[in-house]
Design a protein around this motif. Structure first.
Motif, short mmCIF file in Angstrom:
data_model
loop_
_atom_site.label_atom_id
_atom_site.label_comp_id
_atom_site.label_asym_id
_atom_site.label_seq_id
_atom_site.Cartn_x
_atom_site.Cartn_y
_atom_site.Cartn_z
N ALA A 61 0.83 -1.21 0.00
CA ALA A 61 0.00 0.00 0.00
C ALA A 61 0.86 1.26 0.00
O ALA A 61 0.53 2.25 -0.66
CB ALA A 61 -0.93 -0.01 1.22
N GLY A 62 1.98 1.23 0.72
CA GLY A 62 2.84 2.40 0.78
C GLY A 62 3.43 2.75 -0.58
O GLY A 62 3.42 3.92 -0.99
N TYR A 63 3.93 1.75 -1.28
CA TYR A 63 4.48 1.99 -2.62
C TYR A 63 3.40 2.53 -3.54
O TYR A 63 3.61 3.51 -4.27
CB TYR A 63 5.05 0.68 -3.18
CG TYR A 63 5.63 0.82 -4.57
CD1 TYR A 63 6.94 1.23 -4.76
CD2 TYR A 63 4.86 0.54 -5.69
CE1 TYR A 63 7.48 1.36 -6.03
CE2 TYR A 63 5.38 0.67 -6.97
CZ TYR A 63 6.68 1.07 -7.13
OH TYR A 63 7.21 1.21 -8.40
N SER A 64 2.23 1.90 -3.50
CA SER A 64 1.15 2.29 -4.40
C SER A 64 0.64 3.69 -4.09
O SER A 64 0.53 4.54 -4.99
CB SER A 64 -0.01 1.29 -4.28
OG SER A 64 -1.08 1.64 -5.13
N LEU A 65 0.35 3.98 -2.83
CA LEU A 65 -0.22 5.27 -2.46
C LEU A 65 0.74 6.42 -2.72
O LEU A 65 0.34 7.48 -3.24
CB LEU A 65 -0.64 5.26 -0.99
CG LEU A 65 -1.93 4.49 -0.67
CD1 LEU A 65 -2.14 4.43 0.84
CD2 LEU A 65 -3.13 5.14 -1.36
N LEU A 66 2.00 6.23 -2.36
CA LEU A 66 2.98 7.29 -2.58
C LEU A 66 3.11 7.60 -4.06
O LEU A 66 3.15 8.77 -4.48
CB LEU A 66 4.33 6.89 -2.00
CG LEU A 66 5.47 7.91 -2.17
CD1 LEU A 66 5.12 9.21 -1.48
CD2 LEU A 66 6.78 7.35 -1.64
N PHE A 67 3.15 6.56 -4.86
CA PHE A 67 3.25 6.73 -6.32
C PHE A 67 2.03 7.47 -6.85
O PHE A 67 2.14 8.44 -7.62
CB PHE A 67 3.36 5.35 -6.97
CG PHE A 67 4.10 5.36 -8.29
CD1 PHE A 67 4.03 6.43 -9.16
CD2 PHE A 67 4.87 4.27 -8.66
CE1 PHE A 67 4.70 6.43 -10.36
CE2 PHE A 67 5.55 4.26 -9.87
CZ PHE A 67 5.46 5.33 -10.72
N ILE A 68 0.84 7.05 -6.42
CA ILE A 68 -0.40 7.66 -6.92
C ILE A 68 -0.49 9.12 -6.50
O ILE A 68 -0.90 9.99 -7.29
CB ILE A 68 -1.62 6.86 -6.41
CG1 ILE A 68 -1.68 5.50 -7.13
CG2 ILE A 68 -2.91 7.62 -6.62
CD1 ILE A 68 -2.70 4.55 -6.55
N ILE A 69 -0.12 9.44 -5.27
CA ILE A 69 -0.17 10.82 -4.79
C ILE A 69 0.77 11.70 -5.61
O ILE A 69 0.43 12.82 -6.01
CB ILE A 69 0.19 10.88 -3.29
CG1 ILE A 69 -0.94 10.27 -2.46
CG2 ILE A 69 0.44 12.32 -2.85
CD1 ILE A 69 -0.58 10.07 -1.00
#
Length: 410
Positions: A61-69
Motif C-alpha cells: 500500500a505504501g508503494y502504491s499510495l505514494l506513487f499515486i499521490i
C-alpha cells in the motif's frame, strides 16, 4: 474443500500455467482472485492478521499510495496511474487468500505446466521458426526473466515434493519445470536475469543445503554447469552470441566508437538518470519532468538522443530520478520487507511451509536483480507477477502455518 478454496486453487494454478503462453495470461489468475475478494465484504472470515501480515500490506500500500499521490500532484495522464494502482489491488487478494488458501498441489502444478510450455514455446521459436530471440506475448526481457523465475520457483517446490505420497514423481516434474524455465530464459537471450543467480542459489542453499549430502551438492552443481555449458556451446541457442555481443558493446562504448549499442544505450540512460538525481534528489523530476530533463541533457551533448523516449532501464535509478528519495525508499521496502519476512521461515521444520518461504524469498531477490537492467515495474507483466505472487505465496504460507492439519485435508 469449499467453493472459495477451489476458486483460489484454480486461480493460482492459472497464474503459473498461463502467465507467458497466453496473451496477458499473467492477469487471468489475479483477476479471478480480485473479483473473488469482493466476497470478503459479506463473508467476513476471521483473518487473524499478525504484525508480519501488516508489514507486507504496508509495503504494498505504501508503494502504491505514494506513487499515486505523486502522479496526482503532478497531474499526470490517467494511464500513468494504471500500474501503481495494481499493487493496491493485491491488498484484498492477500486477505482473500489468507482466508481461503489454495491446495498446494494446484499451486506447484501450475508452475510446472507454465514452465514446461514456456520452455517448449521458446525452443520452437528459436530452433524451428529461427527467431533471433525467443519471446511470447510480452517483451522479450520480461519473457525470459519471468520464465527463469518460474523455473526457480519449481526448485523451491522440491521441499514440498519430497513430503508427498508420490514424491519421486513430483520431484521429477518440478526438476523438469526448472529446466524448461531456465531454457525459456536462455533462449530469450535476456542477460540481465543471469547476473543474480548466485544470490538465488544462496537462498536455495539456505533453505535446503542442510538436507543434501556433500556428494549430492556436487552432483547438482556439476549438472547445472553441464546444462549451462551445453546451451552456451550449441550455436543454435544464440547464447554464446549474446555474451559476445555484450563484450563488443562494452568495447565500442569505452572507445567512443558507438554509444548506441544495446549495452551502450543502457550506460547512457544510467548516466543521464544519475545526473538528474544529483540535481533533484529529494523531489525527483516527476513522470513528465523526467523526459524534459533528459531532453536538456541531450541538447547539452551529455547523453545520446536515444535516452529521451526511454526509461532508465534500471528500476532503482528510474524511481530515484522520477520520484526522489521517497520513491526509492518505497521501492526498497517493497523488496526488502517481504524478503526479510520470508527469510525468517527458511528453516521451518515443515518442508511444505519451507518450500513456500523459499519461493517467496526468491521472488524479491530475483526482481532486485531484474531491476538492475530493466524497469520491470514499468510493464504490466512485471507488476502483476511480483505483486500477486507476493501476496499468494505470503498468505498461503501464513494460512498453512496457522491451520496446517485442517488445510491438509482434501
Amino acid at each position: 474443500m469449499g467453493f472459495a478454496r477451489r476458486l483460489t486453487s484454480l486461480a493460482v494454478f492459472l497464474m503459473g500455467a498461463l502467465a507467458l503462453v497466453v496473451d496477458s495470461g499473467y492477469s487471468i489468475g489475479p483477476a479471478l482472485l480480485l473479483l473473488a475478494s469482493v466476497s470478503l465484504l459479506w463473508r467476513r472470515p476471521a483473518l487473524n492478521l499478525q504484525a508480519e501480515d501488516k508489514w507486507v500490506l504496508a509495503a504494498l500500500a505504501g508503494y502504491s499510495l505514494l506513487f499515486i499521490i505523486q502522479l496526482f500532484l503532478e497531474r499526470a495522464d490517467s494511464s500513468a496511474f494504471e500500474r501503481p494502482s495494481r499493487f493496491m489491488f493485491a491488498v484484498p487478494v492477500l486477505l482473500f487468500v489468507l482466508a481461503y488458501p489454495p491446495k498446494l498441489s494446484w499451486l506447484w502444478s501450475g508452475l510446472i505446466i507454465g514452465s514446461f510450455f514456456t520452455g517448449c514455446w521458446a525452443i520452437w521459436q528459436k530452433l524451428v521458426l529461427g527467431v533471433e530471440r525467443a519471446t511470447g506475448y510480452t517483451y522479450v526481457i520480461q519473457f525470459g526473466n519471468i520464465s527463469m523465475l518460474f523455473g526457480l520457483f519449481c526448485l523451491a517446490g522440491l521441499g514440498w515434493a519430497v513430503m508427498q505420497p508420490n514424491a519421486k514423481r513430483w520431484v521429477l516434474l518440478l526438476l523438469l519445470g526448472a529446466v524448461f524455465g531456465a531454457l525459456g530464459s536462455l533462449l530469450s537471450g535476456s542477460r540481465g536475469g543471469w547476473i543474480g543467480l548466485p544470490f538465488v542459489f544462496l537462498v536455495l542453499y539456505r533453505a535446503y543445503g542442510n538436507l543434501l549430502s556433500a556428494k549430492l551438492r556436487l552432483g547438482i552443481i556439476a549438472g547445472l554447469l553441464a546444462l549451462v555449458a551445453l546451451v552456451y556451446f550449441v550455436p543454435q541457442t544464440g547464447v554464446q552470441a549474446r555474451v559476445q555481443h555484450a563484450f563488443n558493446d562494452i568495447e565500442l562504448y569505452v572507445s567512443g566508437e558507438n554509444k548506441a549499442t544495446s549495452l551502450g544505450a543502457r550506460f547512457e540512460m544510467w548516466q543521464g538518470a544519475l545526473i538528474l538525481i544529483a540535481e533533484k534528489p529529494f523531489t525527483g523530476w516527476g513522470w513528465n519532468g523526467y523526459r524534459q530533463g533528459m531532453q536538456e541533457l541531450v541538447d547539452n551533448g551529455k547523453v545520446i538522443p536515444f535516452v529521451v523516449n526511454n526509461h532508465a532501464h534500471n528500476e532503482y535509478l528510474d524511481n530515484f530520478a522520477r520520484r526522489g528519495i521517497l520513491g526509492l525508499l518505497s521501492l526498497l521496502a517493497l523488496y526488502l520487507v517481504p524478503l526479510r519476512l520470508f527469510a525468517r521461515h527458511l528453516t521451518e521444520p515443515n518442508l511444505e511451509l519451507r518450500a513456500l518461504a523459499t519461493a517467496g524469498a526468491i521472488l524479491p531477490v530475483a526482481f532486485m536483480d531484474f531491476g538492475l537492467s530493466q524497469v520491470f515495474f514499468g510493464h504490466n507483466s512485471g507488476v502483476m507477477v511480483y505483486a500477486f505472487w507476493l501476496v499468494v505465496l505470503w498468505s498461503t504460507l501464513r494460512a498453512y502455518e496457522q491451520r496446517l492439519p485442517t488445510l491438509a485435508q482434501p
